[in-house]
Design a protein around this motif. Structure first.
Motif, PDB file in Angstrom:
ATOM      1  N   LYS A  82      53.126 106.462  39.631  1.00  0.00           N
ATOM      2  CA  LYS A  82      54.487 105.777  40.035  1.00  0.00           C
ATOM      3  C   LYS A  82      54.900 104.873  38.742  1.00  0.00           C
ATOM      4  O   LYS A  82      54.028 104.398  37.737  1.00  0.00           O
ATOM      5  N   MET A  83      56.131 104.509  38.729  1.00  0.00           N
ATOM      6  CA  MET A  83      56.711 103.626  37.870  1.00  0.00           C
ATOM      7  C   MET A  83      56.543 102.149  38.253  1.00  0.00           C
ATOM      8  O   MET A  83      56.268 101.783  39.400  1.00  0.00           O
ATOM      9  N   LEU A  84      56.648 101.498  37.063  1.00  0.00           N
ATOM     10  CA  LEU A  84      56.523  99.796  37.442  1.00  0.00           C
ATOM     11  C   LEU A  84      57.811  99.438  37.240  1.00  0.00           C
ATOM     12  O   LEU A  84      58.458  99.150  36.144  1.00  0.00           O
ATOM     13  N   ILE A  85      58.426  98.563  38.520  1.00  0.00           N
ATOM     14  CA  ILE A  85      59.719  98.167  38.291  1.00  0.00           C
ATOM     15  C   ILE A  85      59.518  96.584  39.066  1.00  0.00           C
ATOM     16  O   ILE A  85      59.178  96.985  40.185  1.00  0.00           O
ATOM     17  N   ALA A 138      60.462 107.412  41.721  1.00  0.00           N
ATOM     18  CA  ALA A 138      61.587 107.330  41.073  1.00  0.00           C
ATOM     19  C   ALA A 138      62.611 107.367  42.730  1.00  0.00           C
ATOM     20  O   ALA A 138      62.323 107.969  43.742  1.00  0.00           O
ATOM     21  N   ALA A 139      63.787 106.771  42.340  1.00  0.00           N
ATOM     22  CA  ALA A 139      64.916 106.572  43.680  1.00  0.00           C
ATOM     23  C   ALA A 139      65.012 107.998  44.356  1.00  0.00           C
ATOM     24  O   ALA A 139      65.246 107.967  45.690  1.00  0.00           O
ATOM     25  N   PRO A 155      47.554 119.586  26.364  1.00  0.00           N
ATOM     26  CA  PRO A 155      47.935 120.619  25.065  1.00  0.00           C
ATOM     27  C   PRO A 155      46.635 121.467  25.006  1.00  0.00           C
ATOM     28  O   PRO A 155      47.113 122.544  24.406  1.00  0.00           O
ATOM     29  N   TYR A 156      45.376 120.854  25.121  1.00  0.00           N
ATOM     30  CA  TYR A 156      44.438 121.792  24.895  1.00  0.00           C
ATOM     31  C   TYR A 156      44.142 122.722  25.947  1.00  0.00           C
ATOM     32  O   TYR A 156      43.842 124.041  25.607  1.00  0.00           O
ATOM     33  N   THR A 157      44.038 122.634  27.183  1.00  0.00           N
ATOM     34  CA  THR A 157      44.004 123.386  28.209  1.00  0.00           C
ATOM     35  C   THR A 157      44.971 124.237  28.803  1.00  0.00           C
ATOM     36  O   THR A 157      44.889 125.230  29.109  1.00  0.00           O
ATOM     37  N   GLY A 158      46.253 123.572  28.550  1.00  0.00           N
ATOM     38  CA  GLY A 158      47.669 124.197  28.893  1.00  0.00           C
ATOM     39  C   GLY A 158      47.814 123.936  30.291  1.00  0.00           C
ATOM     40  O   GLY A 158      48.758 124.720  30.814  1.00  0.00           O
ATOM     41  N   GLU A 159      47.199 123.315  31.014  1.00  0.00           N
ATOM     42  CA  GLU A 159      47.164 123.091  32.319  1.00  0.00           C
ATOM     43  C   GLU A 159      47.834 121.686  32.805  1.00  0.00           C
ATOM     44  O   GLU A 159      47.683 120.711  32.108  1.00  0.00           O
ATOM     45  N   VAL A 160      48.604 121.922  34.020  1.00  0.00           N
ATOM     46  CA  VAL A 160      49.345 120.410  34.301  1.00  0.00           C
ATOM     47  C   VAL A 160      48.155 119.553  34.973  1.00  0.00           C
ATOM     48  O   VAL A 160      47.028 119.922  35.445  1.00  0.00           O
ATOM     49  N   TRP A 161      48.106 118.335  34.582  1.00  0.00           N
ATOM     50  CA  TRP A 161      46.992 117.600  34.901  1.00  0.00           C
ATOM     51  C   TRP A 161      47.647 116.160  35.647  1.00  0.00           C
ATOM     52  O   TRP A 161      46.629 115.433  36.359  1.00  0.00           O
ATOM     53  N   ALA A 162      48.870 116.026  35.340  1.00  0.00           N
ATOM     54  CA  ALA A 162      49.489 114.710  36.203  1.00  0.00           C
ATOM     55  C   ALA A 162      50.759 114.904  36.529  1.00  0.00           C
ATOM     56  O   ALA A 162      51.432 115.863  36.053  1.00  0.00           O
ATOM     57  N   ARG A 163      51.298 114.180  37.521  1.00  0.00           N
ATOM     58  CA  ARG A 163      52.634 114.209  38.147  1.00  0.00           C
ATOM     59  C   ARG A 163      53.397 112.722  37.864  1.00  0.00           C
ATOM     60  O   ARG A 163      52.767 111.826  38.363  1.00  0.00           O
ATOM     61  N   LEU A 164      54.505 112.596  37.351  1.00  0.00           N
ATOM     62  CA  LEU A 164      55.112 111.574  37.057  1.00  0.00           C
ATOM     63  C   LEU A 164      56.547 111.491  37.735  1.00  0.00           C
ATOM     64  O   LEU A 164      57.144 112.461  37.785  1.00  0.00           O
ATOM     65  N   PRO A 165      57.037 110.293  38.140  1.00  0.00           N
ATOM     66  CA  PRO A 165      58.290 109.944  38.539  1.00  0.00           C
ATOM     67  C   PRO A 165      59.301 110.576  37.506  1.00  0.00           C
ATOM     68  O   PRO A 165      59.188 109.960  36.384  1.00  0.00           O
ATOM     69  N   ARG A 166      60.244 111.246  38.059  1.00  0.00           N
ATOM     70  CA  ARG A 166      61.476 111.332  37.059  1.00  0.00           C
ATOM     71  C   ARG A 166      62.653 110.539  37.441  1.00  0.00           C
ATOM     72  O   ARG A 166      63.577 110.904  38.152  1.00  0.00           O
ATOM     73  N   GLY A 167      62.874 109.659  36.546  1.00  0.00           N
ATOM     74  CA  GLY A 167      63.635 108.523  36.737  1.00  0.00           C
ATOM     75  C   GLY A 167      64.991 109.083  36.286  1.00  0.00           C
ATOM     76  O   GLY A 167      65.332 109.615  35.245  1.00  0.00           O
ATOM     77  N   ARG A 168      66.123 108.287  36.797  1.00  0.00           N
ATOM     78  CA  ARG A 168      67.548 108.268  36.443  1.00  0.00           C
ATOM     79  C   ARG A 168      68.310 107.197  36.295  1.00  0.00           C
ATOM     80  O   ARG A 168      67.615 106.078  36.503  1.00  0.00           O
ATOM     81  N   ALA A 169      69.490 107.301  36.626  1.00  0.00           N
ATOM     82  CA  ALA A 169      70.174 106.037  36.128  1.00  0.00           C
ATOM     83  C   ALA A 169      69.974 105.053  37.113  1.00  0.00           C
ATOM     84  O   ALA A 169      69.912 103.801  36.746  1.00  0.00           O
TER      85      ALA A 169
END
Length: 491
Positions: free
Chosen positions: A5-8, A15-16, A26-40
């Motif tokens: 999550k984001m720190l606000i 993300a709102a 980059p080594y395994t080529g696999e997804v390891w984390a999911r992050l908030p996609r912030g906007r305006a």
């Protein structure tokens, strides 16, 4: 799968809009984390939180007390350095050995600037006006934005946060969308250290979606950016419309210059360190090797032989010297420039393409690549590749070495290898770069300015002067006269 999550404003939030994006190892080529996609909307919330915090508890602390908080922040980073380094490797694919050394060094920035926090002394000026007392004081700018690149996320954040926080500012940190996890992990440590809510906010997402709204927000006073030349130009243009202060650390095409009187054993190691460390993904990479013609062929053979010993593999393992390229766009860019060099007539004497996947690796690997017969007007010698690709250019004497080295739109760093003290002084004066290393390469310190000239950036970071880029100097005038002069009587 790790969800972040984001720190606000002291709260960990999504993300709102509820959107997320993924981080790939980059080594395994696999997804390891999911992050908030912030906007305006998230950018605005973060700036408002930072602005509010700047009027609250943080502003009421003495400078000495701010320093104590920063020292505790450094202590927390030091205590969790191994964990943070492994997060960075998982995010950007750099060698664990390098990231461990780097993250263990980061606390020094907070210790150093913690010590400077209460040394921002104003001056009493012996002003040329009778019955007048004049003094200056240094005050924080307000809300600052730190935007960092993916190659050294926490180190680049420390370059900005440590002096800015020491000066009393508040921050919104926007890490690269490719390497956001370690910044968020660091945010937890800021809380533990006692940084008041809203003093450090961390938003994640993409430049156009959340970075630009941060830069253009009317309550932002300064932007400190590390990244590509084009990204820096966009930040500079957007900041100029709001008359905001900026510090920009951008690209480089740094020359590593070897004279025939150099200690060649050391020079070979310095050249390889300059281009293969971090898989060449560093702004100060010594990507142009200038070699005096009298030793050119023999020295080139030694560089090739040493480069061949580099082991490509899992960046988490101690025996690995070359890790994967961090992102697919960067991988494709490096391969594109290798093709450009071949088409321009440069002679590929080592590597020249993708590297086979090491055992267990599914990521993006490029062979260490060296081009000979390079002219300085070729694109491979003029444009930043940001990968393990070295261009070798011969020169006759000091004058030609300087002419070739300075014939670049960039001016970040340079290396000089020689035993001649007079030559050291002449070359260090003549090179149009922000930094010159002599008989060494890629050294940085919290104590010494880091920055470039020309299209390598604006301003510098680190060193005592860095904190002054985060303050406004106010001049205070006090009349001690018993009577104010009649304004209609001149003279």
């Amino acid at each position: 799968m790790q969800d972040y999550k984001m720190l606000i404003g002291g709260e960990w939030v999504d993300a709102a809009a509820g959107e997320t994006f993924e981080s790939i190892d980059p080594y395994t080529g696999e997804v390891w984390a999911r992050l908030p996609r912030g906007r305006a909307e998230d950018a605005a919330r973060a700036v408002e939180a930072a602005e509010k915090a700047g009027r609250g508890e943080w502003s009421k602390l003495t400078a000495t007390a701010r320093g104590h908080v920063l020292r505790r922040f450094g202590d927390e980073i030091a205590a969790h350095a191994d964990h943070l380094a492994r997060i960075e490797v998982q995010d950007n694919g750099k060698l664990l050995a390098e990231m461990l050394a780097q993250v263990r060094y980061v606390p020094q920035w907070f210790y150093y600037f913690a010590g400077l926090a209460d040394k921002l002394e104003g001056a009493v000026i012996p002003i040329d006006k009778a019955n007048t007392f004049n003094f200056t004081r240094h005050e924080p700018l307000g809300v600052c934005i730190a935007i960092t690149a993916w190659n050294s996320p926490l180190l680049l954040a420390a370059y900005k946060l440590a002096p800015g926080l020491a000066a009393g500012n508040t921050f919104v940190l926007k890490p690269s969308e490719f390497t956001s996890a370690s910044a968020l992990e660091m945010g937890r440590l800021a809380e533990k250290a006692g940084l008041p809510p809203g003093v450090l906010n961390i938003v994640t997402g993409f430049g156009a979606e959340v970075g630009e709204p941060l830069v253009t927000h009317p309550k932002v006073a300064k932007i400190a950016f590390t990244g590509s030349e084009m990204g820096g130009q966009r930040v500079y243009e957007a900041a100029a419309r709001g008359l905001k202060r900026v510090t920009l650390e951008l690209g480089g095409k740094s020359p590593n210059i070897v004279f025939d009187d150099a200690n060649l054993d050391n020079a070979v190691k310095g050249v390889i360190s300059g281009i293969l460390s971090a898989t060449g993904q560093t702004c100060v990479a010594g990507s142009r090797l200038l070699v005096q013609r009298s030793i050119h062929d023999a020295f080139l053979e030694r560089v090739i032989a040493f480069a061949k010993t580099a082991k490509i593999g899992n960046p988490m393992l101690a025996g690995t010297q070359i890790g994967p390229v961090t992102t697919r766009p960067q991988y494709e860019k490096i391969l594109h420039y290798i093709d450009v060099a071949k088409n321009e007539g440069a002679r590929c004497v080592l590597g020249g393409g993708p590297a086979p996947h090491p055992e267990g690796g599914k990521g993006l690997f490029v062979q260490p690549t060296i081009f000979a017969d390079v002219r300085n007007d070729m694109r491979i010698a003029q444009e930043e590749v940001f990968g393990p690709v070295l261009s070798v250019i011969p020169f006759e004497d000091e004058a030609e070495a300087l002419a070739i080295a300075n014939d670049s739109i960039y001016g970040l760093a340079a290396g000089v290898w020689t035993q001649n003290t007079n030559r050291v002084l002449r070359m260090s004066a003549g090179l149009k770069t922000g930094m010159v290393w002599v008989n060494m390469y890629r050294a940085v310190s919290y104590m010494s300015p880091f920055g470039g000239t020309k299209r390598s950036g604006v301003g510098s970071e680190n060193g005592m002067s860095a904190i002054m880029d985060y303050v406004q100097t106010k001049s205070v005038w006090i009349s001690t006269a018993e009577e104010t002069p009649d304004p209609f009587v001149l003279g």
